[in-house]
Structures are given as structure tokens and as C-alpha cells.
Design a protein around this motif. Structure first.
Motif, PDB file in Angstrom:
ATOM      1  N   VAL A 164       0.845  -1.194   0.000  1.00  0.00           N
ATOM      2  CA  VAL A 164       0.000   0.000   0.000  1.00  0.00           C
ATOM      3  C   VAL A 164       0.880   1.244   0.000  1.00  0.00           C
ATOM      4  O   VAL A 164       1.812   1.358   0.801  1.00  0.00           O
ATOM      5  CB  VAL A 164      -0.939   0.022   1.230  1.00  0.00           C
ATOM      6  CG1 VAL A 164      -1.774   1.301   1.256  1.00  0.00           C
ATOM      7  CG2 VAL A 164      -1.841  -1.206   1.242  1.00  0.00           C
ATOM      8  N   GLN A 165       0.609   2.160  -0.931  1.00  0.00           N
ATOM      9  CA  GLN A 165       1.324   3.436  -0.972  1.00  0.00           C
ATOM     10  C   GLN A 165       0.833   4.324   0.175  1.00  0.00           C
ATOM     11  O   GLN A 165      -0.372   4.426   0.412  1.00  0.00           O
ATOM     12  CB  GLN A 165       1.074   4.154  -2.306  1.00  0.00           C
ATOM     13  CG  GLN A 165       1.417   3.325  -3.536  1.00  0.00           C
ATOM     14  CD  GLN A 165       2.910   3.170  -3.723  1.00  0.00           C
ATOM     15  OE1 GLN A 165       3.705   3.741  -2.990  1.00  0.00           O
ATOM     16  NE2 GLN A 165       3.288   2.366  -4.707  1.00  0.00           N
ATOM     17  N   LYS A 166       1.762   4.939   0.888  1.00  0.00           N
ATOM     18  CA  LYS A 166       1.365   5.778   2.020  1.00  0.00           C
ATOM     19  C   LYS A 166       0.959   7.174   1.586  1.00  0.00           C
ATOM     20  O   LYS A 166       0.239   7.863   2.320  1.00  0.00           O
ATOM     21  CB  LYS A 166       2.510   5.857   3.035  1.00  0.00           C
ATOM     22  CG  LYS A 166       2.780   4.523   3.729  1.00  0.00           C
ATOM     23  CD  LYS A 166       3.864   4.669   4.786  1.00  0.00           C
ATOM     24  CE  LYS A 166       4.088   3.345   5.508  1.00  0.00           C
ATOM     25  NZ  LYS A 166       5.126   3.456   6.563  1.00  0.00           N
ATOM     26  N   HIS A 191      -4.268   3.984   1.892  1.00  0.00           N
ATOM     27  CA  HIS A 191      -3.717   3.993   3.245  1.00  0.00           C
ATOM     28  C   HIS A 191      -4.708   4.603   4.226  1.00  0.00           C
ATOM     29  O   HIS A 191      -4.898   4.077   5.334  1.00  0.00           O
ATOM     30  CB  HIS A 191      -2.397   4.781   3.252  1.00  0.00           C
ATOM     31  CG  HIS A 191      -1.688   4.758   4.569  1.00  0.00           C
ATOM     32  ND1 HIS A 191      -1.118   3.612   5.092  1.00  0.00           N
ATOM     33  CD2 HIS A 191      -1.462   5.753   5.488  1.00  0.00           C
ATOM     34  CE1 HIS A 191      -0.563   3.902   6.262  1.00  0.00           C
ATOM     35  NE2 HIS A 191      -0.766   5.191   6.521  1.00  0.00           N
ATOM     36  N   LYS A 196      -4.830  -3.134   3.438  1.00  0.00           N
ATOM     37  CA  LYS A 196      -3.610  -3.744   3.953  1.00  0.00           C
ATOM     38  C   LYS A 196      -3.036  -4.764   2.975  1.00  0.00           C
ATOM     39  O   LYS A 196      -3.753  -5.333   2.153  1.00  0.00           O
ATOM     40  CB  LYS A 196      -3.895  -4.437   5.293  1.00  0.00           C
ATOM     41  CG  LYS A 196      -4.285  -3.502   6.419  1.00  0.00           C
ATOM     42  CD  LYS A 196      -4.478  -4.275   7.716  1.00  0.00           C
ATOM     43  CE  LYS A 196      -4.820  -3.333   8.876  1.00  0.00           C
ATOM     44  NZ  LYS A 196      -4.997  -4.080  10.153  1.00  0.00           N
ATOM     45  N   PHE A 271      -2.219   1.462  -4.338  1.00  0.00           N
ATOM     46  CA  PHE A 271      -1.710   0.184  -3.851  1.00  0.00           C
ATOM     47  C   PHE A 271      -1.014  -0.538  -5.006  1.00  0.00           C
ATOM     48  O   PHE A 271      -1.178  -0.195  -6.168  1.00  0.00           O
ATOM     49  CB  PHE A 271      -2.838  -0.681  -3.270  1.00  0.00           C
ATOM     50  CG  PHE A 271      -3.714  -1.328  -4.299  1.00  0.00           C
ATOM     51  CD1 PHE A 271      -3.508  -2.642  -4.706  1.00  0.00           C
ATOM     52  CD2 PHE A 271      -4.754  -0.619  -4.887  1.00  0.00           C
ATOM     53  CE1 PHE A 271      -4.309  -3.233  -5.665  1.00  0.00           C
ATOM     54  CE2 PHE A 271      -5.567  -1.207  -5.836  1.00  0.00           C
ATOM     55  CZ  PHE A 271      -5.344  -2.523  -6.232  1.00  0.00           C
TER      56      PHE A 271
END
Length: 438
Positions: A164-166, A191, A196, A271
Motif C-alpha cells: 500500500v502506498q502511504k 492507506h 492492507k 496500492f
């Protein structure tokens, strides 16, 4: 040392696949010619000096030194001239080409062969004999492709979450800290919503999704609130991200990234999808096979336009494009490189099989071009003869007789010369500036 052995093994595997493909092609011609009673003195795989041969019945079977093609020799490929065999010689080089070809067609004539000549068979039988070779390549390509896709499978993106990209990062930017968030970067919708690693997305806005392309298109088409249904630890959960607009790589109508990369604004969740090897069903495999043949046909049509770039790559400073034409040497090098890639053996096997598949599709498409000396040229000649004879019967005119394909030999020599020059150009490019695996 191990890498050298694997590389060599890859080349050997390709050479075996090449020889089998050529032998299979010629077997198509041989079997149908014998079926229709045409005498076939020779069945050869390769060109140049003969390294092995055995005579079985009336046919000599053998392997030659250069595995760059093959042939069967049929008696009476061309009709005789007005004198019954070879017409009067002429000082014209074109006429000499015609009569040399005609003479070679009859040089192995034996008593009793008068009714076993190729040209004496009905046009539809000659079409079958000449079409059988390329058709065998198509059959081999279909069998290998369906076998590999429906059993071993192919690697592709899934709806499972690998990461997952923050934060939201413009994908068109070439940042030195690619993937790292900076102060001021907005939190990614995925995020923020609690997506997840390990989740499997099963629905988007209430509609089920079973493959990555469907999910990707729905995400790209959405900006604003959305409902993402995931499977997590055996349970289904609804997450409610608010998708934002971001610049992402553009896809074509088949769901593949446009090359070179072009970026466009679209909906963004944030993601990374998980890649897995998945066996394909019959329907999807059929669709992919159709796409492969269509892409091959488009490549054949586009070949003349690629010659300048190929020349620049071979003799200039030009880069070798990934979709550049590749010859036998180039394909062998690619197969060798594939064997050294760190990947599961079954995946490497699929890649190598696909190279053999594409080679056989190319053989089918090239040989169907209506040009001598290709099989398609003989097919075109037989079809034209059929049209002439049917037209004559329709208008109650005398039978025009067999169409003299030998008169097209000057054109055949020109076509052969063009192919030889193109093959040499590709060979040089494959040696000095090869296409490499990326």
C-alpha cells in the motif's frame, strides 16, 4: 560457469525447437503430396551440405548443415514449355531464369512419373499441398500456446494487494527518492481507508471484480468516494476510500501500458497489485492466441517501416527498439538469456515456449504472402488457374491449361533477394546491437 551452461542450454533448446518447427512444416507438404500421388524425391531440413540422410522408399530424408529452413523436392512443380519440356533458350536473363527453373523441375523425371507431376494435380489439391506446410506451423503454435497457457499458466497482476502506498506521488515525476513520501505529500486513499497487504479486492462500488484489468479500469474511472470490498482473514470488509486524481501510465484498449510511457490524469487509489502465475481458461487462451496472430500480422505489414531504424541500429548509433524484428540468431540469444534469469523453471519454460510459438506464427504468416518463392505464391498461382479454367468453362471457351508459374520466376528471384538482404540486415543487428531482455 553455471550461467554459461544455462545460456548454452537455452540456445540448444531454441535450435531444437527451430528444427522441429521446420521439419513439421515440411512434413505438411510431404504428407499431402504423397496423399495426392505426387512423387517426392527429397525431404530436407536445413540448407547447405548434407550431414545426414537416409532413403526410405522413393524419398531421401536428411538434415543439412544450416538450420535456416527446409524443403521437399516435388517432381514437375512447373508445367512444360511448348516443346514439351524446356522452351528455346534466349539471351534474355529473365528467360534463362524461367527455363532454368522449368528444367530443374523435370531433371529427376523417371519413367512412370508422367502422371505423378505436381502441376498435373487439380488446383485445389495443389493449394492443399502448399498450404499444409504453413498450416502445420499454425497447428504447432496453437498446441504449444494452449498447452503452456492452460497448464503452466502466465504471470499477471491480480486483485490481491502486495503493498500500500502511504502517499500520493505523481507517477510521471522521476524523483530520486521514488516511493518515499515527502512532507506535504497527501495521504493515499488506500492507506487512509485501511487497505492492507494481503487483502484481496473482490468488489468495487458494489460490483464484483475477478481480474486486474477490470479493477484497474474502474479505479481509473473514479474520482471521489468509493466502496472497496476486500477479503481479509476469511472475512469480507467494506472500505470507503475517497479516490483522488493522479497522473498514471496510459493503457491501450487491451489493458497494456502504452510504450513509450505516456501519462494521463485518472482516478488513484494507491496500492500495488500482486503478480501471480495463473493458468488461463480455454476462452481467455483463445482470445490471447487470436491477439497473438493479429499482432503478428500487423508486424509483418509494419516491417518495411522498421527497416530504417534497424539499419541505424546495425550500422549507426541508433538504439535497438524492443519491438525490432529479430532473426534466428537474435531469438537464440534471447532464449539463452532467459535461461539465466532468476525465476521458477516452469516460468522460464513458458517464456521459451512462447518464443517458439511466435516463431511458428511468423512462419505461417510469411509463407502465406502471395509471392514466389513462398508457399503463398504457389497457392495464388493455383487459385488463378482455377479462376481461368472456371471462367473458360462458363463462357464455353477452350481450356487455357495450367497457369505457367515458371514465368513468375524473375519476380521470385527479386523477392528472394529482398528477403536475403533483410535477413542479413537483421543478422548484423542481432550480433552488434541485439534486443535484450528488460
Amino acid at each position: 560457469m553455471t550461467e554459461v551452461l544455462l545460456y548454452t542450454l537455452g540456445i540448444v533448446l531454441f535450435a531444437v525447437g527451430l528444427l522441429v518447427s521446420i521439419a513439421w512444416h515440411e512434413l505438411g507438404h510431404l504428407s499431402t503430396a504423397k496423399l495426392f500421388g505426387i512423387r517426392v524425391p527429397q525431404y530436407m531440413v536445413g540448407f547447405g551440405p548434407t550431414i545426414w540422410s537416409r532413403k526410405r522408399g522413393e524419398t531421401e530424408y536428411g538434415i543439412k548443415a544450416v538450420p535456416a529452413g527446409g524443403y521437399i523436392r516435388m517432381i514437375g512443380m512447373f508445367p512444360p514449355g511448348k516443346d514439351g519440356r524446356v522452351e528455346a533458350r534466349s539471351t534474355s536473363p529473365w528467360r534463362s531464369m524461367i527455363e532454368d527453373a522449368r528444367e530443374a523441375s523435370f531433371e529427376e523425371l523417371q519413367p512412370g512419373d508422367e502422371h505423378r507431376l505436381f502441376y498435373t494435380r487439380k488446383p485445389w489439391k495443389r493449394v492443399i499441398v502448399m498450404f499444409a506446410g504453413p498450416f502445420m506451423n499454425l497447428v504447432l503454435a496453437v498446441v504449444l500456446f494452449f498447452g503452456s497457457m492452460m497448464t503452466l499458466g502466465i504471470e499477471g497482476q491480480t486483485t490481491k494487494v502486495a503493498g500500500v502506498q502511504k502517499c500520493v506521488i505523481d507517477q510521471s515525476q522521476k524523483r530520486a527518492d521514488a516511493g518515499s513520501c515527502r512532507k506535504g505529500d497527501p495521504v493515499s486513499p488506500a492507506h487512509a481507508a485501511g487497505l492492507k497487504e494481503g487483502d484481496k479486492i473482490v468488489a468495487f462500488n458494489g460490483k464484483p471484480v475477478e481480474d486486474w484489468n477490470t479493477l484497474s479500469e474502474r479505479i481509473r474511472a473514479t474520482i471521489g468516494p468509493a466502496t472497496v470490498t476486500v477479503e481479509r482473514a476469511g472475512q469480507r470488509l467494506d472500505l470507503h476510500p475517497t479516490l483522488v486524481e493522479n497522473k498514471v501510465p496510459k493503457k491501450d484498449e487491451d489493458g497494456k501500458l502504452v510504450q513509450p510511457l505516456v501519462y494521463e490524469p485518472a482516478g488513484y487509489l494507491g496500492f500495488v497489485s500482486k503478480s501471480e502465475v495463473q493458468a488461463l481458461g480455454f476462452g481467455e487462451t483463445t482470445e490471447r492466441m487470436g491477439d497473438l496472430v493479429q499482432a503478428g500480422a500487423q508486424s509483418v505489414v509494419a516491417l518495411p517501416g522498421k527497416i530504417p531504424a534497424l539499419w541505424d541500429a546495425a550500422f549507426g548509433d541508433g538504439e535497438r527498439a524492443q519491438d525490432s524484428p529479430v532473426g534466428v540468431v537474435g531469438a537464440a540469444r534471447l532464449t539463452g538469456e532467459l535461461m539465466t534469469v532468476e525465476a521458477p523453471p516452469e516460468r522460464i519454460l513458458v517464456w521459451i515456449m512462447n518464443i517458439v510459438v511466435m516463431f511458428n506464427v511468423s512462419l505461417f504468416l510469411f509463407n502465406m504472402l502471395p509471392l514466389l518463392p513462398l508457399d503463398g505464391g504457389h497457392i495464388a498461382g493455383a487459385l488463378w488457374e482455377s479462376v481461368r479454367r472456371h471462367t473458360a468453362r462458363l463462357f464455353k471457351r477452350p481450356d487455357p491449361g495450367p497457369f505457367d508459374v515458371a514465368k513468375l520466376m524473375p519476380v521470385a528471384y527479386v523477392v528472394a533477394g529482398v528477403f536475403v538482404c533483410f535477413t542479413l540486415l537483421v543478422l548484423v543487428a542481432d550480433i552488434v546491437n541485439p534486443v535484450r531482455i528488460t
